[in-house]
Design an enzyme around this catalytic site. Sequence first.
Site, mmCIF file in Angstrom:
data_model
loop_
_atom_site.group_PDB
_atom_site.id
_atom_site.type_symbol
_atom_site.label_atom_id
_atom_site.label_comp_id
_atom_site.label_asym_id
_atom_site.label_seq_id
_atom_site.Cartn_x
_atom_site.Cartn_y
_atom_site.Cartn_z
ATOM 1 N N GLY A 114 39.550 -110.463 93.630
ATOM 2 C CA GLY A 114 40.365 -109.331 94.051
ATOM 3 C C GLY A 114 40.899 -109.527 95.452
ATOM 4 O O GLY A 114 40.791 -110.608 96.024
ATOM 5 N N ASN A 115 41.484 -108.469 95.990
ATOM 6 C CA ASN A 115 41.983 -108.529 97.361
ATOM 7 C C ASN A 115 41.718 -107.196 98.035
ATOM 8 O O ASN A 115 41.243 -106.255 97.411
ATOM 9 C CB ASN A 115 43.467 -108.906 97.387
ATOM 10 C CG ASN A 115 44.323 -107.873 96.671
ATOM 11 O OD1 ASN A 115 44.440 -106.735 97.100
ATOM 12 N ND2 ASN A 115 44.895 -108.264 95.547
ATOM 13 N N ARG A 116 42.025 -107.122 99.326
ATOM 14 C CA ARG A 116 41.611 -105.969 100.131
ATOM 15 C C ARG A 116 42.646 -104.857 100.203
ATOM 16 O O ARG A 116 42.518 -103.961 101.018
ATOM 17 C CB ARG A 116 41.257 -106.452 101.541
ATOM 18 C CG ARG A 116 40.051 -107.376 101.551
ATOM 19 C CD ARG A 116 39.936 -108.101 102.876
ATOM 20 N NE ARG A 116 39.731 -107.189 103.969
ATOM 21 C CZ ARG A 116 38.562 -106.953 104.546
ATOM 22 N NH1 ARG A 116 37.497 -107.599 104.121
ATOM 23 N NH2 ARG A 116 38.457 -106.109 105.534
#
Length: 239
Positions: free
Chosen positions: A33-35
């Site tokens: 995932g990413n932030r």
Amino acid sequence: LLEPAGPGPLAGRTVVVSAGGTREPLDPVRYLGNRSSGRQGVAVARAALAAGATVRLVAAHLEVPVPGGVELSTASTAIELDAAVQRAAIGADALVMTAAVADFRPAEYVESKIKKSDDRADPVITLVRNPDILATLVSRRAELGDRGGLPGLIVGFAAETGDAEAGVLEHGAAKLARKGCELLVVNQVGGGLGFGVEVNSVTVLAADGAAPVTAAGTKDEVAQVLISMIASRLDADVH
Ligand code: CTP
Ligand code: CA
């Protein structure tokens, strides 16, 4: 936000906003995932609603609540987001791609939970490229008659840090040319700006050579500047 006194600068318009970050599954319990929190995209959706638009929000894993009054669709992976954005974009006047789309996904999805068995070598994750949603829409729009019903105004977002090769705006200008969209909102990240924080500093670059517009402030303030630009471009029929 104050309600507009009149019908609002985007009355009668439909704006699609993608927001949040995609998740690319490895196995039934894990993902890459990413932030991205989705805050900037939700702020754009709220500003478009306040301006009187019909808003289609395509959401991927938001950490913030969905504003009331949007037409919501959801997606988890980049491939799902691609399909959802393509569907939502038809018949819309503008598309704002704030979503953080994973550039790559695991080459294979393992159907059962990956085990850390002692007798096996540590796993290596092989990645493959995801579709570029924005670039694909821009090229489909150019190929199809009557633009295929796709928005004449497509806005990308780019988080850039600058590096040894080029500064933030140089990277942004190159990306705008590469993507082929009408506007690119270049967001300087690093040094306390960008992900997860309330205050943003952006420069909006235009493909038609219009002067860059800089906006700094909360994500709501940045969203309002962007929505004003979108409204005046739609009014002037300048895309
Ligand atoms: N984007 C997209 N599909 C992807 C990746 C990005 O539609 N697979 C969109 C994002 O939503 C954003 C814009 O493209 O509006 C720019 O994203 P960014 O990650 O900055 O661009 P990339 O072309 O992926 O370049 P980079 O190598 O810097 O990540
Ligand atoms: Ca990327």
